[in-house]
Design a protein around this motif. Sequence first.
Motif, PDB file in Angstrom:
ATOM      1  N   ARG A  77       8.075  47.024 -66.086  1.00 45.23           N
ATOM      2  CA  ARG A  77       9.386  47.379 -65.543  1.00 45.23           C
ATOM      3  C   ARG A  77       9.251  48.388 -64.403  1.00 45.23           C
ATOM      4  NH1 ARG A  77      13.497  48.477 -70.469  1.00 45.23           N
ATOM      5  NH2 ARG A  77      15.008  48.147 -68.775  1.00 45.23           N
ATOM      6  N   VAL A  78       8.327  49.328 -64.557  1.00 43.95           N
ATOM      7  CA  VAL A  78       8.092  50.317 -63.507  1.00 43.95           C
ATOM      8  C   VAL A  78       7.520  49.643 -62.260  1.00 43.95           C
ATOM      9  CG1 VAL A  78       6.718  52.345 -62.870  1.00 43.95           C
ATOM     10  CG2 VAL A  78       7.802  52.227 -65.123  1.00 43.95           C
ATOM     11  N   GLU A  79       6.605  48.707 -62.457  1.00 42.91           N
ATOM     12  CA  GLU A  79       6.007  48.006 -61.320  1.00 42.91           C
ATOM     13  C   GLU A  79       7.045  47.213 -60.545  1.00 42.91           C
ATOM     14  OE1 GLU A  79       2.705  45.711 -62.656  1.00 42.91           O
ATOM     15  OE2 GLU A  79       1.492  47.476 -63.180  1.00 42.91           O
ATOM     16  N   ARG A  80       8.045  46.676 -61.240  1.00 39.63           N
ATOM     17  CA  ARG A  80       9.110  45.955 -60.544  1.00 39.63           C
ATOM     18  C   ARG A  80       9.929  46.894 -59.661  1.00 39.63           C
ATOM     19  NH1 ARG A  80       9.300  42.682 -65.387  1.00 39.63           N
ATOM     20  NH2 ARG A  80      10.922  43.987 -66.324  1.00 39.63           N
ATOM     21  N   CYS A  81      10.043  48.157 -60.059  1.00 37.94           N
ATOM     22  CA  CYS A  81      10.728  49.145 -59.212  1.00 37.94           C
ATOM     23  C   CYS A  81       9.958  49.365 -57.911  1.00 37.94           C
ATOM     24  CB  CYS A  81      10.884  50.466 -59.972  1.00 37.94           C
ATOM     25  SG  CYS A  81      12.004  50.405 -61.382  1.00 37.94           S
ATOM     26  N   PHE A  82       8.637  49.436 -58.006  1.00 40.02           N
ATOM     27  CA  PHE A  82       7.828  49.602 -56.794  1.00 40.02           C
ATOM     28  C   PHE A  82       7.857  48.333 -55.949  1.00 40.02           C
ATOM     29  CE2 PHE A  82       5.974  53.080 -59.290  1.00 40.02           C
ATOM     30  CZ  PHE A  82       6.041  54.094 -58.340  1.00 40.02           C
ATOM     31  N   ALA A  83       7.914  47.178 -56.610  1.00 32.81           N
ATOM     32  CA  ALA A  83       8.024  45.922 -55.865  1.00 32.81           C
ATOM     33  C   ALA A  83       9.357  45.855 -55.122  1.00 32.81           C
ATOM     34  CB  ALA A  83       7.887  44.742 -56.817  1.00 32.81           C
ATOM     35  N   ALA A  84      10.416  46.418 -55.722  1.00 39.66           N
ATOM     36  CA  ALA A  84      11.718  46.444 -55.057  1.00 39.66           C
ATOM     37  C   ALA A  84      11.654  47.265 -53.775  1.00 39.66           C
ATOM     38  CB  ALA A  84      12.772  47.014 -56.002  1.00 39.66           C
ATOM     39  N   ALA A 119      11.675  53.007 -54.692  1.00 38.96           N
ATOM     40  CA  ALA A 119      11.090  52.862 -56.029  1.00 38.96           C
ATOM     41  C   ALA A 119      11.465  54.036 -56.923  1.00 38.96           C
ATOM     42  CB  ALA A 119       9.573  52.738 -55.922  1.00 38.96           C
ATOM     43  N   GLN A 120      11.415  55.250 -56.375  1.00 37.88           N
ATOM     44  CA  GLN A 120      11.772  56.424 -57.170  1.00 37.88           C
ATOM     45  C   GLN A 120      13.227  56.375 -57.621  1.00 37.88           C
ATOM     46  OE1 GLN A 120      10.308  59.484 -54.352  1.00 37.88           O
ATOM     47  NE2 GLN A 120       9.063  60.225 -56.046  1.00 37.88           N
ATOM     48  N   VAL A 121      14.117  55.947 -56.735  1.00 34.18           N
ATOM     49  CA  VAL A 121      15.529  55.820 -57.114  1.00 34.18           C
ATOM     50  C   VAL A 121      15.683  54.766 -58.208  1.00 34.18           C
ATOM     51  CG1 VAL A 121      17.814  55.127 -56.296  1.00 34.18           C
ATOM     52  CG2 VAL A 121      16.383  56.605 -54.878  1.00 34.18           C
ATOM     53  N   ALA A 122      14.998  53.639 -58.062  1.00 38.12           N
ATOM     54  CA  ALA A 122      15.078  52.577 -59.061  1.00 38.12           C
ATOM     55  C   ALA A 122      14.563  53.052 -60.416  1.00 38.12           C
ATOM     56  CB  ALA A 122      14.287  51.354 -58.592  1.00 38.12           C
ATOM     57  N   ILE A 123      13.476  53.827 -60.424  1.00 40.23           N
ATOM     58  CA  ILE A 123      12.938  54.353 -61.681  1.00 40.23           C
ATOM     59  C   ILE A 123      13.916  55.352 -62.297  1.00 40.23           C
ATOM     60  CG2 ILE A 123      11.110  55.785 -62.675  1.00 40.23           C
ATOM     61  CD1 ILE A 123       9.207  54.443 -60.646  1.00 40.23           C
ATOM     62  N   GLY A 124      14.546  56.169 -61.446  1.00 49.53           N
ATOM     63  CA  GLY A 124      15.544  57.102 -61.952  1.00 49.53           C
ATOM     64  C   GLY A 124      16.697  56.395 -62.639  1.00 49.53           C
ATOM     65  N   LEU A 125      17.130  55.269 -62.085  1.00 48.85           N
ATOM     66  CA  LEU A 125      18.185  54.479 -62.712  1.00 48.85           C
ATOM     67  C   LEU A 125      17.674  53.779 -63.967  1.00 48.85           C
ATOM     68  CD1 LEU A 125      19.753  52.934 -59.487  1.00 48.85           C
ATOM     69  CD2 LEU A 125      20.681  54.795 -60.878  1.00 48.85           C
ATOM     70  N   LEU A 126      16.414  53.326 -63.926  1.00 47.98           N
ATOM     71  CA  LEU A 126      15.827  52.660 -65.088  1.00 47.98           C
ATOM     72  C   LEU A 126      15.790  53.585 -66.295  1.00 47.98           C
ATOM     73  CD1 LEU A 126      14.182  50.314 -66.403  1.00 47.98           C
ATOM     74  CD2 LEU A 126      12.128  51.379 -65.404  1.00 47.98           C
ATOM     75  N   ARG A 127      15.554  54.866 -66.080  1.00 44.82           N
ATOM     76  CA  ARG A 127      15.434  55.810 -67.190  1.00 44.82           C
ATOM     77  C   ARG A 127      16.658  55.798 -68.093  1.00 44.82           C
ATOM     78  NH1 ARG A 127      13.002  59.717 -63.334  1.00 44.82           N
ATOM     79  NH2 ARG A 127      10.800  59.987 -63.867  1.00 44.82           N
ATOM     80  N   ARG A 128      17.819  55.491 -67.536  1.00 43.57           N
ATOM     81  CA  ARG A 128      19.043  55.505 -68.346  1.00 43.57           C
ATOM     82  C   ARG A 128      19.054  54.395 -69.377  1.00 43.57           C
ATOM     83  NH1 ARG A 128      23.931  55.522 -64.205  1.00 43.57           N
ATOM     84  NH2 ARG A 128      22.799  53.673 -63.491  1.00 43.57           N
ATOM     85  N   GLN A 129      18.228  53.376 -69.202  1.00 45.39           N
ATOM     86  CA  GLN A 129      18.167  52.261 -70.142  1.00 45.39           C
ATOM     87  C   GLN A 129      16.894  52.269 -70.986  1.00 45.39           C
ATOM     88  OE1 GLN A 129      19.519  51.386 -66.781  1.00 45.39           O
ATOM     89  NE2 GLN A 129      21.345  51.937 -67.960  1.00 45.39           N
TER      90      GLN A 129
END
Length: 238
Positions: free
Chosen positions: A97-104, A42-52
């Motif tokens: 969007r953040v919750e979807r990162c944790f779901a991933a 989830a943390q990695v996904a959020i880190g990637l999300l930040r770019r968008q």
Amino acid sequence: MDVAEADPFAVAHCAVDHRGRAAHAAAHPEQGRNAADAFTVAQVAIGLLRRQLPSGVRVHGVMTSAGEAPNAIPEHTRGRRYARAGTLGEPAELQQRVERCFAAGAHATGCALTIEQESPPYAEFRNEHALLAAYRRNAGALGRMFAEPGDPAARMNRASTDMGNVSQTVPAIHPCPGIGSLPAVDHQKEFAAHAAGPAGDRAVLDGATAPALTAVDAAADTAQRERLLAGRDTPARG
């Protein structure tokens, strides 16, 4: 430096709970479902999300618990996460969007996921301009010095607060007295040392006196008092 005008982010707060299955990491690793791995994904996904994400958006948080022994696969991980944006409507979309990162993370590791809102979201702040002008006069008379717009010293006015919700209903201001701590800023031990010293004592005294004088000014000005009682002089943002 002092900052007179509040401009805090609206913010949503959530607690995140991943639950997996414990197992011996060497003897039976295939029996485990690693909750710490779920949080890492989830943390990695959020880190990637930040770019968008727009430049005015903030997503940040911490893992508060994640296992106790290196030879045991963690079965329970807990963390906290904040999503901040300029207006109250934005964190709701951002939080999804953040919750979807944790779901991933949960999906990838086979863990269960629970997300709880820790409190109602905090709204952006509505400054009442007439009160703000009176506060600047009163604080200036006490010798307070204000940071210029764009000065790094002024950034503390971006901190989120539940006072933002109050300001949506009643006329409000939320000035921040300075303590001359730069280059140290809030949440640093050097900042705490300044706060505990003479500059902090003066900030507390002036931080009570200037708003009190501002309230007296508003009460003594018949036209302003009636205007504030009838509503407010500051429209909602946007």
